[in-house]
Design a protein around this motif. Structure first.
Motif, PDB file in Angstrom:
ATOM      1  N   GLN A  94       4.716  -1.303  -5.098  1.00  0.00           N
ATOM      2  CA  GLN A  94       4.187  -0.099  -4.422  1.00  0.00           C
ATOM      3  C   GLN A  94       4.904   1.140  -4.962  1.00  0.00           C
ATOM      4  OE1 GLN A  94       4.704  -0.742  -0.212  1.00  0.00           O
ATOM      5  NE2 GLN A  94       2.584  -1.443   0.025  1.00  0.00           N
ATOM      6  N   ASN A  95       6.218   0.990  -5.146  1.00  0.00           N
ATOM      7  CA  ASN A  95       6.987   2.121  -5.684  1.00  0.00           C
ATOM      8  C   ASN A  95       6.507   2.482  -7.083  1.00  0.00           C
ATOM      9  OD1 ASN A  95       8.489   2.172  -3.379  1.00  0.00           O
ATOM     10  ND2 ASN A  95      10.158   0.927  -4.215  1.00  0.00           N
ATOM     11  N   ILE A 122       3.517   2.063  -8.282  1.00  0.00           N
ATOM     12  CA  ILE A 122       2.215   2.752  -8.153  1.00  0.00           C
ATOM     13  C   ILE A 122       2.446   4.235  -7.881  1.00  0.00           C
ATOM     14  CG2 ILE A 122       0.130   2.979  -6.708  1.00  0.00           C
ATOM     15  CD1 ILE A 122       0.309  -0.063  -6.193  1.00  0.00           C
ATOM     16  N   VAL A 123       3.303   4.513  -6.894  1.00  0.00           N
ATOM     17  CA  VAL A 123       3.548   5.903  -6.497  1.00  0.00           C
ATOM     18  C   VAL A 123       4.199   6.676  -7.646  1.00  0.00           C
ATOM     19  CG1 VAL A 123       4.856   7.374  -4.905  1.00  0.00           C
ATOM     20  CG2 VAL A 123       3.686   5.332  -4.051  1.00  0.00           C
ATOM     21  N   CYS A 180       1.954   5.472  -1.045  1.00  0.00           N
ATOM     22  CA  CYS A 180       1.182   4.383  -1.662  1.00  0.00           C
ATOM     23  C   CYS A 180      -0.241   4.353  -1.071  1.00  0.00           C
ATOM     24  CB  CYS A 180       1.882   3.052  -1.428  1.00  0.00           C
ATOM     25  SG  CYS A 180       1.076   1.717  -2.294  1.00  0.00           S
ATOM     26  N   ILE A 228      -2.072  -0.975  -9.562  1.00  0.00           N
ATOM     27  CA  ILE A 228      -2.719  -1.438  -8.315  1.00  0.00           C
ATOM     28  C   ILE A 228      -3.168  -2.892  -8.477  1.00  0.00           C
ATOM     29  CG2 ILE A 228      -4.711  -1.127  -6.779  1.00  0.00           C
ATOM     30  CD1 ILE A 228      -4.552   1.890  -7.348  1.00  0.00           C
ATOM     31  N   TYR A 263      -0.308  -5.102  -8.180  1.00  0.00           N
ATOM     32  CA  TYR A 263       0.101  -5.142  -6.767  1.00  0.00           C
ATOM     33  C   TYR A 263      -0.793  -6.109  -5.971  1.00  0.00           C
ATOM     34  CZ  TYR A 263       0.479  -3.645  -1.906  1.00  0.00           C
ATOM     35  OH  TYR A 263       0.615  -3.647  -0.534  1.00  0.00           O
TER      36      TYR A 263
END
Lengths: 492, 452
Positions: A116-117, A119-120, A144, A195, A198
Motif C-alpha cells: 500500500q505504501n 502504491i501511495v 491508498c 495495485i 497489491y
C-alpha cells in the motif's frame, strides 16, 4: 455366575451367528442391540403422504454407545439422542488458525501494507502529493484509498461515462485490471502495476479470511439446521402410528435406503433364518445350568420367563410339568438388512443437518497445533470408536427379523401336568435370563403351542409371534432387532 | 436371481462350495442366505481378486477400462432415471453421484451425499493465487528500469526540443483531456508522440502502438531527430510488456479462482446449477444445486437395461481338494453411466468443477513459485487410488438391471438341479411396478478419479 455373564454369552453367540450369515455385507462389524426403551422396530416407516413414522425415527436417531454391563453390545439412548449430542459436539468446535498460519496471515497482511505504501509513494512521485483536501473531497480515509478512488473513478472511465466508481472488489475480481482502466494516463503504469501486485498479495489474506468464515459459517448452519429443522432445510414430518396424526414441527431428516415393500418381502421370507441352540440342566440349589452352543456355559436362577398380559409369570424350568432338562432353539426368521442415514448437509443449498467432517477433523486434530476444526471446550464424551468405548455414534444399518421363535424340548418332564396348567390361548412377553426382552407388546408379543413327545416325560413347546402382534394396524407393525452397524463420526 | 447348481455329487460336494458362493455374493453385495458349510476355507481376498480379474477381463473388452468395486452397502443400487421430462435431476441419483470417494486399497467407499461438493468447497476456499518472491522482485527491478528510462525520455526530449512548459501542458490537456495529462511524461507520450507525431487529428491507440513492429512507420510526423526518444519509448514498452504478461497471468488466474469459488458457493440458474426433483413426492427443489451430468441418454440406458442379450458372463474356477467347479456370474442388461461434475466453462462462466487449481496447489504449496497454493492445507489426503487417496469422485458406473445371476458348474456333468434349500433375498429390483424415477439398477462397480 451373574446374569451379565449369561447375557454376554447369549449376545456373543447371536453376534457370531448373525455375522456368519450377513456379516460380510457390512462395512463394519455387526453388534447386537440391547433392548431399548423405544421397544421394537417399527419397520413400516413412511405413509402414503411420505410422512415418516415417528416410532421408526425414534429408533434410528438414538445415540449409540457400548452397554456398560455386557461388552460388544449396543446400547441406544432415548429418541433423538444422536442429533442432540451432535449439536452439543458441534458447539464445542471452532475453526481456528494454527500458530504458523496465524503468523503467515500476519506476514501477508504486513506485505500488503508495505505494498500500500508503494502504491501511495509511486502515485505521489508521479502525480504529486495527495492532500488532505483531496482525500476529503473523495470521501476516503487514507492515501491508498484515494489512489484506488482515482483508479476506480477516473482511470476506469466511469467518471466520463457518468457512472459510479469501480469498487475495490470489482477491481480485485477483474479479469484484467489494465483493461478495466482504459482512461489511465501513460504515467499511471507503475501505479497500476503496484495495485495489481497489491491485489495479488491480498489473495492469501482473503483466502485465510474466507477459510475462517467458511469454517464458522458451516458450523453455524449445521447447528441451526439440527436445532431448527424445517421443510426448507430438509427436515421431515412425522406421524403418530397409533393416531395417524402428523406432527407439525419438523424433525431432523433421515433417509431409509430400502423400500417398505422390500422390508415386508424380506420379513415374509422366513426361511432366511439365524438360530442359536442351547441346553439347560439342573444346577446346584435353585439354579439352572445353561450351555449355549460354542460357549462355556453358566448358571442362572431362571433362563426364560413368560409373562402374560394379565400379569401371570411362568418360569419355563419351574412351571408345572416343565423340567430343567431341555434343548432350546431360538430362531430369528425372515431377517432383513435396513440401511439408513441422516439427511446429509449440502453447502450449496444449505439443506440437511449431518456432516461428519468438522467433528472428524476436530478429533483428528486433537490438541495439535493445526489449522482447522478443533475442540475449544470439552464435550465430555468418549469420541473414539465403539470398540474403544466411543459414546458418540449412530446406527447406519439394522438387521431386523420377525420375533424369534423359541422351541423348547423338555426331557424328564410331565406333559400331562403341563397340559392341565398351560393355555395356548394366552399371549405374553418373554424374558431370557431374567433381563433380555425377546420383543415386547402390551397385549403380549408371544403365543405358544405345544406338542407331545414320545412319552409323557418329553414334550415340545414353541413360542412364536402372537396373533395380537401380527394383526396390529399397518403402521404399528414391528420387527425384532437382531443387531446393527454403527458409525462414530469422530473416527469413522 | 436364480441360483442353479449343475450336477451334484451329493450334499457333501454341494456344501463344499457354499461358502465360496457366499463370499462371492457378499463381494457383489447381494444377500443370499443359507446354512453354509463353515469349515470350507476359501479366502474372501482371493475370491475377490479372482472375481475382479475375471470381471475386468470382460469389461476391458467392452469399455477398455477397469472397474473397481464399491465396498459399502448403501451404494449398491442407483436410481438410473436421472432426470424427469422437465429435465429436473433426480435427487436420489444426485445424492449417489456427488459422494466423495475414498480408496480402501482394493475397493472404494462412497461417503455421504454432497460430501464431494462440500469437501471441494472447503478445499477451494483454502487455495489462493500466490505470487512468488522471484516474480515480485522481477516486477520491482523492471519498474525501476522503466522509471529510469522515462526520466531519460523526458530529458532527451527537452534537450532536443526544449523544456516542456506549463502552457504547453495546459494546451495538451485541452486537446487530450485533463485527466490524461498529469506530468511531462504524459505530455510527451500522449500529446507529442501519440498525437503530434501520429496524425495531429486523433490520439494513436495505445494497443496499436504496442503491437507495431516499427513505431517510426506509424508515427509519420515524427521529426528525424526523434529516433533516440522513440527507441527508448519502445524499450520502455517492452519492459512493461514483461511486467504485464506476469500481471495479466496473475489477474486471469485470480479471476478464474474467484469465479469458481463464487459458482461453488452460490449456485444459480445463470451459472449452470440444477434443480432437483424428489422421486418419491415429485416435489421440485426451489434451491439450486451444483450440477452433474450423466451420459448416455435415458432412452439408451433403458434400452440397455432391458436388453436380455447384453450379458457380461464370467467364470471363476474353484478347486477344493479333488473337486473342481466353475462359478458362473452373469450380469444382464448392463450399461455404463458416464458421470461428470459440471465443468467450469470460462467462456460462459458456468459450472463449478475444475480440478486444475487443486492439482496445481498440490504441486506448488510451500514452494516459491507463482501459482495456486494451499494457504491452509485441506484435511484430505490428495493421493492416488493405490495410495489410499481420500479426494475422489465418480467418473463412471457400470450398472445392470438385475443383481447377478450365479450358478455353479461341476465339470463333466450336464443336468442342472435346483437347490431348493438355498434361499435368497435381493436388495432392490424386485419391487414390482415402481415409478420409473424410483427404479433401481444394480451397481457392479465404477471408475473413479482421485485428485492429487
Amino acid at each position: 455366575m451373574s446374569t451379565a455373564d449369561a447375557g454376554q454369552q447369549y449376545y456373543d453367540e447371536l453376534q457370531k451367528q448373525a455375522i456368519a450369515q450377513v456379516g460380510s455385507q457390512f462395512h463394519t462389524k455387526l453388534y447386537p442391540v440391547k433392548y431399548p426403551e423405544q421397544g421394537d422396530f417399527f419397520w413400516n416407516y413412511k405413509n402414503i403422504d411420505d410422512v415418516y413414522n415417528k416410532k421408526t425415527i425414534d429408533y434410528i436417531n438414538a445415540n449409540v454407545s457400548p452397554a456398560k454391563d455386557i461388552s460388544g453390545l449396543i446400547e441406544l439412548s432415548s429418541a433423538s439422542g444422536f442429533p442432540n449430542r451432535y449439536n452439543q459436539v458441534l458447539t464445542a468446535i471452532a475453526y481456528t488458525l494454527n500458530t504458523t498460519d496465524a503468523q503467515k496471515l500476519k506476514n501477508a497482511q504486513s506485505n500488503a501494507s508495505i505494498q500500500q505504501n508503494a502504491i501511495v509513494s509511486d502515485y505521489q512521485n508521479t502525480f504529486g502529493t495527495i492532500t488532505s483536501d483531496q482525500e476529503k473531497a473523495a470521501g476516503v480515509a487514507n492515501k491508498c484509498d484515494y489512489v484506488m478512488y482515482i483508479a476506480g473513478w477516473i482511470w476506469s472511465g466511469r467518471k466520463t461515462a457518468g457512472k459510479p466508481p469501480l469498487t475495490y472488489s470489482e477491481m480485485a475480481n477483474a479479469r484484467s485490471l489494465k483493461n478495466s482502466l482504459p482512461e489511465a494516463p501513460m504515467s499511471a503504469d507503475q501505479v497500476i502495476t503496484d495495485i495489481s501486485v497489491y491485489l495479488n498479495i491480498m489473495q492469501p489474506v482473503l483466502a485465510f479470511e474466507d477459510s475462517l468464515s467458511l469454517g464458522s459459517w458451516t458450523l453455524t448452519q449445521l447447528k441451526n439446521n439440527t436445532s431448527y429443522p424445517t421443510e426448507a432445510n430438509g427436515g421431515i414430518h412425522e406421524f403418530d402410528p397409533v393416531t395417524g396424526k402428523s406432527f407439525d414441527p419438523c424433525s431432523d431428516g433421515y433417509v431409509i435406503n430400502k423400500s417398505v415393500e422390500e422390508i415386508n418381502n424380506g420379513l415374509q421370507n422366513t426361511s432366511n433364518s439365524i438360530s442359536i441352540a442351547m441346553k439347560t440342566s439342573q444346577s446346584s440349589g435353585n439354579e439352572v445350568n445353561v450351555h449355549i452352543d460354542g460357549q462355556t456355559g453358566f448358571s442362572v436362577g431362571s433362563w426364560l420367563k413368560f409373562t402374560t398380559s394379565l400379569g401371570a409369570e411362568y418360569d419355563m424350568s419351574k412351571s408345572a410339568g416343565t423340567s430343567t432338562d431341555c434343548s432350546v432353539k431360538i430362531t430369528w426368521g425372515g431377517y432383513v438388512i435396513v440401511p439408513f442415514g441422516s439427511t446429509a448437509w449440502a453447502q450449496d443449498t444449505n439443506v440437511g443437518w449431518y456432516d461428519k467432517d468438522p467433528i472428524y477433523q476436530a478429533v483428528k486434530n486433537g490438541t495439535q497445533d493445526i489449522t482447522g476444526y478443533k475442540f475449544v471446550s470439552s464435550v465430555g464424551y468418549n469420541m473414539q470408536s465403539f470398540a474403544q468405548g466411543g459414546e458418540f455414534g449412530y446406527l447406519d444399518n439394522l438387521l431386523i427379523s420377525n420375533y424369534p421363535t423359541i422351541e423348547i424340548t423338555y426331557q424328564n418332564a410331565d406333559f400331562s401336568k403341563f397340559k392341565q396348567s398351560w393355555s395356548e390361548k394366552v399371549s405374553g412377553n418373554l424374558k431370557l435370563f431374567g433381563f433380555i426382552s425377546l420383543g415386547s407388546f402390551s397385549e403380549g408379543a408371544y403365543g405358544s403351542s405345544y406338542e407331545a413327545g414320545s412319552s409323557n416325560s418329553s414334550f415340545t413347546i414353541k413360542f412364536s409371534a402372537s396373533p395380537e402382534v401380527t394383526s396390529v394396524p399397518q403402521y404399528q407393525k414391528t420387527a425384532f432387532v437382531i443387531g446393527g452397524t454403527l458409525r462414530n463420526p469422530g473416527v469413522d | 436371481m436364480f441360483l442353479l447348481i449343475k450336477k451334484a455329487g451329493g450334499d457333501f460336494v454341494l456344501k463344499i462350495f457354499y461358502k465360496a458362493i457366499y463370499i462371492i455374493v457378499a463381494i457383489l453385495n447381494i444377500i443370499i442366505t443359507t446354512t453354509f458349510a463353515a469349515n470350507v476355507d476359501f479366502s474372501s481376498g482371493e475370491l475377490k481378486t479372482e472375481l475382479n480379474q475375471a470381471l475386468n477381463k470382460e469389461v476391458q473388452k467392452i469399455y477398455h477400462t477397469n472397474i473397481i468395486f464399491i465396498g459399502d452397502l448403501s451404494h449398491k443400487n442407483i436410481k438410473w432415471c436421472y432426470e424427469n421430462i422437465n429435465q429436473y435431476f433426480n435427487q436420489d441419483t444426485l445424492d449417489y453421484i456427488n459422494a466423495r470417494v475414498i480408496s480402501k486399497s482394493d475397493n472404494v467407499e462412497l461417503l455421504d451425499a454432497n460430501s464431494f461438493p462440500n469437501a471441494y468447497n472447503q478445499t477451494m476456499t483454502n487455495i489462493a493465487y500466490v505470487v512468488s518472491q522471484k516474480d515480485i522482485q522481477y516486477i520491482e527491478n523492471t519498474e525501476q528500469k522503466i522509471m529510469v528510462r522515462k526520466i531519460d525520455i523526458v530529458g532527451d526530449y527537452e534537450s532536443i526540443f526544449g523544456e516542456i512548459t506549463t502552457s504547453e501542458l495546459n494546451r495538451a490537456k485541452k486537446i487530450c483531456g485533463y485527466d490524461l495529462i498529469n506530468n511531462k511524461y504524459d505530455y510527451l507520450i500522449t500529446y507529442i508522440v501519440r498525437f503530434q507525431w501520429y496524425n495531429q487529428k486523433n490520439i494513436l491507440p495505445y494497443d496499436e502502438m504496442e503491437h507495431t513492429n516499427n513505431l517510426k512507420n506509424i508515427l509519420q510526423k515524427a521529426p528525424p531527430n526523434s529516433n533516440k526518444i522513440l527507441d527508448n519509448v519502445k524499450i520502455c514498452m517492452n519492459l512493461e510488456k514483461g511486467i504485464n504478461s506476469i500481471i495479466d497471468k496473475q489477474s486471469e488466474k485470480r479471476w478464474d479462482l474467484v469465479q469458481l469459488k463464487n459458482n461453488i458457493s452460490n449456485p444459480t440458474k445463470a451459472n449452470g446449477a440444477i434443480q432437483t426433483i424428489n422421486p418419491d413426492t415429485g416435489e421440485v427443489s426451489t434451491k439450486f444445486k451444483l450440477g452433474y451430468s450423466i451420459a448416455p441418454s435415458l432412452v439408451n440406458i433403458e434400452e440397455d437395461l432391458n436388453n436380455a442379450d447384453r450379458i457380461i458372463d464370467i467364470e471363476i474356477p474353484l478347486k477344493k481338494d479333488s473337486i473342481v467347479a466353475n462359478v458362473e456370474v452373469k450380469y444382464q442388461g448392463y450399461t455404463m453411466l458416464y458421470i461428470h461434475p459440471q465443468f467450469w466453462d470460462e467462456k460462459n462462466m458456468t459450472g463449478w468443477f475444475d480440478e486444475e487449481p487443486i492439482i496445481e496447489a498440490c504441486k506448488n504449496t510451500n514452494q516459491d513459485v507463482s501459482g495456486y497454493q494451499f494457504v491452509i492445507m485441506p484435511p484430505y489426503e490428495f493421493k492416488t487410488f493405490s495410495q489410499n487417496g481420500e479426494f475422489g469422485y465418480i467418473k463412471s458406473l457400470l450398472i445392470c438391471k438385475y443383481p447377478p445371476q450365479i450358478s455353479i458348474k461341476y465339470k463333466g456333468e450336464q443336468e442342472p438341479i435346483d437347490i431348493k434349500k438355498i434361499k435368497k433375498e435381493l436388495l432392490g429390483n424386485l419391487v414390482a411396478n415402481v415409478p420409473t424415477m424410483q427404479s433401481d439398477a444394480y451397481v457392479i462397480g465404477g471408475t473413479f478419479e482421485f485428485i492429487y
